[in-house]
Design a protein around this motif. Structure first.
Motif, PDB file in Angstrom:
ATOM      1  N   GLN A 635      14.369 -16.830   1.980  1.00  0.00           N
ATOM      2  CA  GLN A 635      14.852 -15.748   2.829  1.00  0.00           C
ATOM      3  C   GLN A 635      14.082 -14.449   2.610  1.00  0.00           C
ATOM      4  N   LEU A 636      13.484 -14.350   1.401  1.00  0.00           N
ATOM      5  CA  LEU A 636      12.785 -13.109   1.105  1.00  0.00           C
ATOM      6  C   LEU A 636      11.364 -13.081   1.675  1.00  0.00           C
ATOM      7  N   LYS A 637      10.900 -14.190   2.123  1.00  0.00           N
ATOM      8  CA  LYS A 637       9.551 -14.232   2.702  1.00  0.00           C
ATOM      9  C   LYS A 637       9.506 -13.351   3.941  1.00  0.00           C
ATOM     10  N   LEU A 638       8.475 -12.575   4.026  1.00  0.00           N
ATOM     11  CA  LEU A 638       8.415 -11.634   5.132  1.00  0.00           C
ATOM     12  C   LEU A 638       7.566 -12.202   6.268  1.00  0.00           C
ATOM     13  N   THR A 639       7.878 -11.715   7.427  1.00  0.00           N
ATOM     14  CA  THR A 639       7.090 -12.147   8.576  1.00  0.00           C
ATOM     15  C   THR A 639       5.748 -11.413   8.554  1.00  0.00           C
ATOM     16  N   LYS A 640       4.879 -11.859   9.359  1.00  0.00           N
ATOM     17  CA  LYS A 640       3.534 -11.278   9.428  1.00  0.00           C
ATOM     18  C   LYS A 640       3.616  -9.780   9.760  1.00  0.00           C
ATOM     19  N   GLY A 641       4.459  -9.464  10.764  1.00  0.00           N
ATOM     20  CA  GLY A 641       4.607  -8.075  11.185  1.00  0.00           C
ATOM     21  C   GLY A 641       5.094  -7.202  10.046  1.00  0.00           C
ATOM     22  N   GLN A 642       6.093  -7.730   9.301  1.00  0.00           N
ATOM     23  CA  GLN A 642       6.648  -6.968   8.189  1.00  0.00           C
ATOM     24  C   GLN A 642       5.579  -6.722   7.121  1.00  0.00           C
ATOM     25  N   GLN A 643       4.794  -7.759   6.898  1.00  0.00           N
ATOM     26  CA  GLN A 643       3.733  -7.626   5.885  1.00  0.00           C
ATOM     27  C   GLN A 643       2.790  -6.493   6.258  1.00  0.00           C
ATOM     28  N   GLU A 644       2.527  -6.387   7.553  1.00  0.00           N
ATOM     29  CA  GLU A 644       1.636  -5.337   8.045  1.00  0.00           C
ATOM     30  C   GLU A 644       2.223  -3.957   7.735  1.00  0.00           C
ATOM     31  N   VAL A 645       3.529  -3.837   7.984  1.00  0.00           N
ATOM     32  CA  VAL A 645       4.206  -2.558   7.727  1.00  0.00           C
ATOM     33  C   VAL A 645       4.107  -2.200   6.253  1.00  0.00           C
ATOM     34  N   GLU A 646       4.345  -3.201   5.405  1.00  0.00           N
ATOM     35  CA  GLU A 646       4.290  -2.975   3.961  1.00  0.00           C
ATOM     36  C   GLU A 646       2.901  -2.471   3.556  1.00  0.00           C
ATOM     37  N   LYS A 647       1.909  -3.082   4.161  1.00  0.00           N
ATOM     38  CA  LYS A 647       0.531  -2.756   3.811  1.00  0.00           C
ATOM     39  C   LYS A 647       0.231  -1.295   4.182  1.00  0.00           C
ATOM     40  N   GLN A 648       0.711  -0.933   5.361  1.00  0.00           N
ATOM     41  CA  GLN A 648       0.498   0.452   5.794  1.00  0.00           C
ATOM     42  C   GLN A 648       1.166   1.418   4.833  1.00  0.00           C
ATOM     43  N   LYS A 649       2.365   1.016   4.402  1.00  0.00           N
ATOM     44  CA  LYS A 649       3.119   1.847   3.474  1.00  0.00           C
ATOM     45  C   LYS A 649       2.326   2.074   2.200  1.00  0.00           C
ATOM     46  N   LEU A 650       1.768   0.973   1.667  1.00  0.00           N
ATOM     47  CA  LEU A 650       0.991   1.062   0.433  1.00  0.00           C
ATOM     48  C   LEU A 650      -0.173   2.031   0.601  1.00  0.00           C
ATOM     49  N   ASP A 651      -0.846   1.908   1.755  1.00  0.00           N
ATOM     50  CA  ASP A 651      -1.990   2.788   2.002  1.00  0.00           C
ATOM     51  C   ASP A 651      -1.561   4.247   2.047  1.00  0.00           C
ATOM     52  N   LEU A 652      -0.429   4.452   2.681  1.00  0.00           N
ATOM     53  CA  LEU A 652       0.103   5.803   2.816  1.00  0.00           C
ATOM     54  C   LEU A 652       0.383   6.398   1.435  1.00  0.00           C
ATOM     55  N   ILE A 653       1.007   5.582   0.585  1.00  0.00           N
ATOM     56  CA  ILE A 653       1.359   6.059  -0.764  1.00  0.00           C
ATOM     57  C   ILE A 653       0.078   6.337  -1.558  1.00  0.00           C
ATOM     58  N   ARG A 654      -0.891   5.437  -1.398  1.00  0.00           N
ATOM     59  CA  ARG A 654      -2.142   5.603  -2.140  1.00  0.00           C
ATOM     60  C   ARG A 654      -2.788   6.947  -1.781  1.00  0.00           C
ATOM     61  N   LEU A 655      -2.788   7.236  -0.488  1.00  0.00           N
ATOM     62  CA  LEU A 655      -3.364   8.481  -0.005  1.00  0.00           C
ATOM     63  C   LEU A 655      -2.624   9.682  -0.580  1.00  0.00           C
ATOM     64  N   ALA A 656      -1.293   9.605  -0.523  1.00  0.00           N
ATOM     65  CA  ALA A 656      -0.485  10.716  -1.023  1.00  0.00           C
ATOM     66  C   ALA A 656      -0.717  10.928  -2.503  1.00  0.00           C
ATOM     67  N   LEU A 657      -0.834   9.836  -3.230  1.00  0.00           N
ATOM     68  CA  LEU A 657      -1.054   9.941  -4.671  1.00  0.00           C
ATOM     69  C   LEU A 657      -2.389  10.613  -4.959  1.00  0.00           C
ATOM     70  N   ALA A 658      -3.422  10.198  -4.221  1.00  0.00           N
ATOM     71  CA  ALA A 658      -4.755  10.758  -4.448  1.00  0.00           C
ATOM     72  C   ALA A 658      -4.740  12.270  -4.170  1.00  0.00           C
ATOM     73  N   ARG A 659      -4.068  12.628  -3.053  1.00  0.00           N
ATOM     74  CA  ARG A 659      -4.031  14.059  -2.716  1.00  0.00           C
ATOM     75  C   ARG A 659      -3.277  14.839  -3.761  1.00  0.00           C
ATOM     76  N   ASN A 660      -2.160  14.222  -4.234  1.00  0.00           N
ATOM     77  CA  ASN A 660      -1.372  14.919  -5.253  1.00  0.00           C
ATOM     78  C   ASN A 660      -2.169  15.066  -6.548  1.00  0.00           C
ATOM     79  N   LEU A 661      -2.925  14.041  -6.869  1.00  0.00           N
ATOM     80  CA  LEU A 661      -3.719  14.090  -8.094  1.00  0.00           C
ATOM     81  C   LEU A 661      -4.694  15.266  -8.029  1.00  0.00           C
ATOM     82  N   ALA A 662      -5.322  15.397  -6.879  1.00  0.00           N
ATOM     83  CA  ALA A 662      -6.268  16.493  -6.712  1.00  0.00           C
ATOM     84  C   ALA A 662      -5.576  17.834  -6.901  1.00  0.00           C
ATOM     85  N   ARG A 663      -4.411  17.974  -6.240  1.00  0.00           N
ATOM     86  CA  ARG A 663      -3.701  19.250  -6.335  1.00  0.00           C
ATOM     87  C   ARG A 663      -3.249  19.510  -7.753  1.00  0.00           C
ATOM     88  N   ALA A 664      -2.817  18.437  -8.438  1.00  0.00           N
ATOM     89  CA  ALA A 664      -2.320  18.602  -9.800  1.00  0.00           C
ATOM     90  C   ALA A 664      -3.436  19.032 -10.732  1.00  0.00           C
TER      91      ALA A 664
END
Lengths: 672, 367
Positions: A635-664
């Motif tokens: 039941q926990l297996k995600l559909t292809k579409g969901q996986q895509e959303v997750e991936k975008q989320k990860l990218d978003l977080i990665r970007l935010a982290l990098a920007r925060n690191l710079a500011r810090a």
């Protein structure tokens, strides 16, 4: 299996009670199953059960709910008896013998009287109910109860005389007279009939009343009645005065008057000699009625036979006879005088169950008293309380019943069981079980666990009873049942509070997970009150701790305590308190903090967050992470579409982290 | 005893089994009409049917409740060679169901048997969520739901071949003893040996082992039931065969080296506490009251007999129930209290006044 000669008693040919159920289907076959409490479900059944063989029944089959002996508990008057005697029972159990038996006895007598007064009150109320019953059926029902409790009272008071209030020397007659007077007051009825007529002395009941008064030793009343007879001839020799004198002078033995038994005996003989003298001198020849009285006073055996219709029963005759033939009789010797009286009433063969009970008591066969009482009265209350009282008096052991305490407990268990099945008397039943040393606790656990829990209030009530007795398993089970029920009704908060109450760690973990997945899907928590006030209860399970902390993070965030919120979030990630499948949610929660104008996460903290991010993107790639800890949960297996959303989320977080690191780095560098 | 109420069960054929839930406020019935009905006790004390559904494609022999800690769960077994686990769900498809009606969902369909499944019973609660079935071909199967929160996952844990056609089984409810099962056979051939076998679970080798065969019982066994154990030092087993038997099993000390010897089994002293042929024909059902103090047996003589032991452990019939064959006038789903005048021996109180025994306030007692 005790083989002690008692066994043949049980093969007494007593027939079991037969109940018929009006249901034609039952001719096909019958089947029964016990329910909880004293109820059976009975239905028609075809034996053996075979496929393709139909019964051919036309109407719907019936299920009959048959009850076993709990009916009278529903009577409010009986319920009052149950509740009131419960108090007496409990204080009797707590009553400690004041070391010596002599001090103990008056107290036990008090307890016995106490029971008796409740029985009497109950009897009065039953009588009243019988008289004011609206229909015949109710009246008959109450009439039956009246008969039962009348017998109960009669047996109880006899047992009290013989076994509880035993007097030194074993002289019982005075008490027996009281017993007869108390229970059989026909004499007053006769007297009343006579005195209310115009010519009392000519009334049919007049002499009956006089005789009965004399037979019961109520001489003053007899004299009063005699004084109404206008036939008294004052001029010639007055036989009335003579009999009056005899009646007046008759000695009665009473304890506590300082009179010794021998002294009384002498007086009494003297008096009876005087009676005999006057009788043989023919003083009453002219008046048959007075002669009869004098014969009673002389202890003339035949006169008791003549008057057997007045004494009605062998035991009343016994007391009357003893009064005039053997007033100093000892309790243990009573049985030797019984036979003649029973023979006067057609012998042993005609004895009814009640007679047998009284006879057994007189023969000091307590076992038989209890046995016969249970089958005659069908009443658990009576035998249980009587057996307990006799046990407390030390009578159950001293009569060669080495299983005395078992018998007491056996009867108490049955009585308590009948109460445990009742919706409002179970607490009384529980209290009785507390005083059954061998099996009481087992029974109690069994019953408490099975009490219907219709409401939370009822459940809490049952829990209190369990906690009082330190029954952890039962409390645990009750909480679990309530928790599972709340869960089924989608009341997560209530379910969690039941889990907390019983400190059920695995259930709490399960529920914490449900809260978290609810948050993941709906973006919010229910039952905030409970979650915000978990306090130390959250240490029950790691998952629950995480849930509590995570909720704290949200609160800090709402209260704009961004710094503390960020610290807490990081802490949840780095000390591995958060379940891995929840990391992405946590990192997503970090996004607004990373994007805020003020720098909240330090460089060091940002590095740690990045670590976490790498960790999950790795597992994301290997797809193990998405399957949670148990890899087989489809039941926990995600559909292809969901996986895509997750991936975008990860990218978003990665970007935010990098920007925060710079500011810090910048802000930390400029501070230095 | 008295008939408190008669419920019209609305089954289209005779009922095979009635089962009360743990608290006695719910009742399930099953029938040859292939349905199960669930009844709930209302606040007024009437039984109301809250669900009725077709469960199997053959007669439903038995229905039984799981402990409420696992939720509202039923198991049934049928001639159609399956056993099934049912769970009541709340809130699902509320619109389609009538008011006051509940909905039961099939959580598991246990299809391992190749013949009619004759009995199904949940294990005692302390063993988790386990289920035993037995079938006409002689196999006892033990299933388990390892995650008690997930009732759709059942795995077949053990298969025991009893080598006799099984008609009934019973778990020993005692928590103090190792898991124990009794299995009965309705094989009518007396020379085929004992018809009741006792199995025990050996934790060391993780296997069910036969510990006893009751050789004294060679006639067909139709039903067996362990009594609840409320502090007794021995186990009580009631057996419905050509008569009623009550057997005591007293566990003797296990061999001291049982730990070292993984095959070590409990030893029992087996005694017959009672044997009653009052039914004078086959006995089909034995059922204990919840304290294990009164046994109800149903036989071909058309009677239900209640047996109770006194404190010396002597058993005696205390009450008999039977149909009178007359037509009852039951209307609606439930009739009010139906008090029957009972025959009884007349007592006598106070000489001339007669005392009538019997009626609703009376009950037979025996100690």
């Amino acid at each position: 299996m005790a083989a002690n000669g008692m066994e043949e008693d049980f093969d007494d040919g007593e027939q079991p009670e037969i109940t018929t159920i009006p249901d034609p289907h039952l001719r096909l076959g019958i089947s029964a199953r016990w329910g909880t409490g004293n109820q059976l479900a009975v239905h028609a059944a075809l034996h053996p059960p075979q496929e393709g063989v139909t019964s051919g029944i036309q109407e719907s089959p019936l299920v009959h709910e048959v009850r076993w002996g709990t009916q009278e508990v529903n009577n409010p008057i009986i319920r009052k008896l149950i509740n009131e005697t419960h108090g007496t029972f409990v204080s009797l159990q707590h009553h400690q013998p004041d070391t010596t038996t002599t001090n103990r006895k008056p107290q036990l007598v008090k307890f016995s009287r106490n029971y008796r007064s409740v029985i009497r009150a109950c009897l009065m109320q039953l009588k009243q109910a019988e008289e004011s019953a609206r229909d015949d059926a109710t009246a008959e029902e109450y009439g039956m109860q009246v008969e039962i409790y009348r017998m109960v009272e009669l047996i109880w008071s006899l047992c009290e005389i013989l076994f509880v209030e035993t007097l030194p020397g074993g002289v019982v007659l005075a008490q027996l007279l009281d017993w007869v007077k108390w229970h059989f007051n026909e004499a007053d009825g006769y007297a009343n009939e006579a005195t209310t007529s115009d010519t009392p002395h000519l009334h049919d009941s007049y002499w009956s009343a006089v005789y009965l008064y004399v037979l019961q030793g109520r001489n003053d009343e007899a004299r009063k009645l005699l004084s109404l007879d206008p036939n008294r001839n004052m001029d010639v020799y007055d036989e009335y005065a003579s009999i009056d004198e005899l009646l007046r002078k008759m000695p009665f033995f009473t304890l506590y008057t300082g009179q010794s038994l021998a002294e009384f005996d002498m007086k009494w003989r003297h008096w009876q000699d005087e009676c005999r003298r006057r009788y043989s001198e023919g003083e009453f020849n002219t008046n048959k009625n007075l002669e009869t009285i004098c014969r009673i006073l002389c202890g003339d055996e035949d006169v008791f036979l003549d008057l057997k219709d007045l004494t009605e029963t062998w035991y009343q005759m016994l007391v009357s006879k003893l009064l005039y033939c053997n007033p100093t009789v000892k309790a243990f010797d009573l049985q030797y005088h019984v036979k003649a009286c029973i023979d006067a009433y057609d012998g042993h063969a005609t004895l009814q169950p009640l007679d047998n009970i009284l006879l057994a008591a007189i023969e000091f066969d307590l076992h038989q008293v209890i046995k016969e009482s249970s089958s005659l009265l069908g009443n658990w209350w009576f035998v249980a309380h009587l057996a307990d009282l006799l046990f407390q008096c030390g009578q159950l052991e001293s009569h060669s019943l080495n299983y005395g305490s078992n018998l007491r407990e056996f009867l108490l268990l049955d009585y308590a069981s009948s109460l445990m099945s009742h919706p409002s008397l179970w607490q009384v039943g529980a209290s009785y079980l507390d005083y059954c040393p061998e099996f009481g606790r087992y029974y109690l656990e069994f019953y408490l666990e099975r009490l219907p829990l219709q409401t939370e209030r009822k459940a809490l009530k049952v829990l209190r009873e369990c906690e009082k007795r330190d029954m952890k398993d039962i409390s645990h089970s009750i909480c679990k049942v309530m928790g599972v029920r709340a869960l089924r009704n989608e009341r997560l908060g209530s379910a969690l509070s039941w889990a907390l109450r019983s400190k059920d760690a695995s259930f709490a973990t399960f529920l914490a997970d449900r809260f978290l997945s609810e948050y993941s899907s709906k973006g919010g928590f229910s039952s905030l009150d409970l979650l915000d006030n978990l306090g130390t209860a959250m240490v029950l399970s790691d998952r629950l701790t995480f849930l509590g902390k995570y909720r704290e993070f949200h609160r800090l965030h709402e209260e704009r305590e961004f710094k503390s919120a960020a610290n807490l979030l990081l802490q949840l990630l780095t000390n591995r308190m958060a379940p891995k499948k929840f990391w992405l949610t946590l990192l997503t929660d970090a996004l607004p903090l990373l994007e805020s104008e003020e720098v909240i996460f330090s460089t060091q903290q940002t590095y740690e967050l990045m670590n976490c991010l790498e960790d999950i993107s790795l597992s994301f790639r290997s797809s193990a992470y998405l399957h949670g800890d148990t890899a087989d949960d489809a039941q926990l297996k995600l559909t292809k579409g969901q996986q895509e959303v997750e991936k975008q989320k990860l990218d978003l977080i990665r970007l935010a982290l990098a920007r925060n690191l710079a500011r810090a780095i910048l802000s930390e560098g400029s501070l230095e | 005893m008295f008939v408190a109420r008669s419920i019209s069960a609305e089954h289209k054929d005779l009922i095979h089994d009635v089962s009360y839930d743990f608290h006695g406020r719910r009742m399930a019935t099953c029938s040859s009409d292939q349905t199960i009905k669930v009844w709930d006790l209302t606040d007024d004390g009437d039984w109301q049917c809250t669900s009725s559904w077709k469960t199997h494609s053959g007669s439903v022999w038995k229905v039984t409740w799981a402990h409420p800690e696992f939720g509202q769960v039923l198991a049934s077994c049928s001639f159609d060679r399956t056993a099934a686990v049912w769970e009541e769900v709340v809130g699902e498809s509320l619109a389609s169901t009538q008011r006051g009606q509940s909905h039961w969902v099939k959580r598991a369909n246990l299809v391992d048997s190749r013949t009619s499944v004759t009995d199904v019973k949940f294990a005692p609660k302390h063993m988790g969520l386990q289920l035993a079935t037995c079938s006409a071909d002689g196999v006892v199967r033990i299933y388990e739901a390892p995650d008690v929160m997930n009732l759709s996952q059942w795995s077949l844990q053990h298969e025991i071949n009893t080598k006799m056609s099984c008609s009934c089984l019973s778990w020993n409810p005692s928590r103090l003893h190792l898991p124990m099962l009794a299995v009965g056979s309705d094989d009518t051939n007396p020379s085929a040996g004992g018809k009741v076998q006792i199995y025990e679970y050996n934790d060391n080798i993780r296997k069910w082992q036969k510990v006893e065969t009751l050789m004294a019982i060679t006639d067909a066994v139709h039903h067996i039931s362990f009594a609840p154990n409320l502090g007794r030092s021995y186990h009580l087993l009631a057996i419905a065969t050509k008569d009623v038997r009550i057997i005591t099993l007293r566990c003797l000390r296990k061999e001291p080296n049982a730990g070292a010897n993984p095959g070590g089994m409990s030893k029992f002293e087996i005694r017959q506490a009672a044997q009653f042929d009052e039914h004078s024909s086959q006995v089909w059902r034995v059922s204990w009251n919840i304290t294990g103090t009164v046994l109800a047996s149903s036989g071909d003589d058309g009677c239900v007999r209640l047996w109770k032991a006194n404190y010396l452990d002597n058993w005696k019939c205390i009450s008999v129930l039977r149909g009178d064959g007359s037509v009852s006038n039951t209307a609606g789903s439930s009739t009010g209290p139906n008090q029957l005048g009972l025959a009884g021996t007349g007592g006598n109180f106070g000489g001339s006044r007669g005392f009538k025994q019997g009626g609703s306030g009376q009950s037979s007692m025996w100690y």
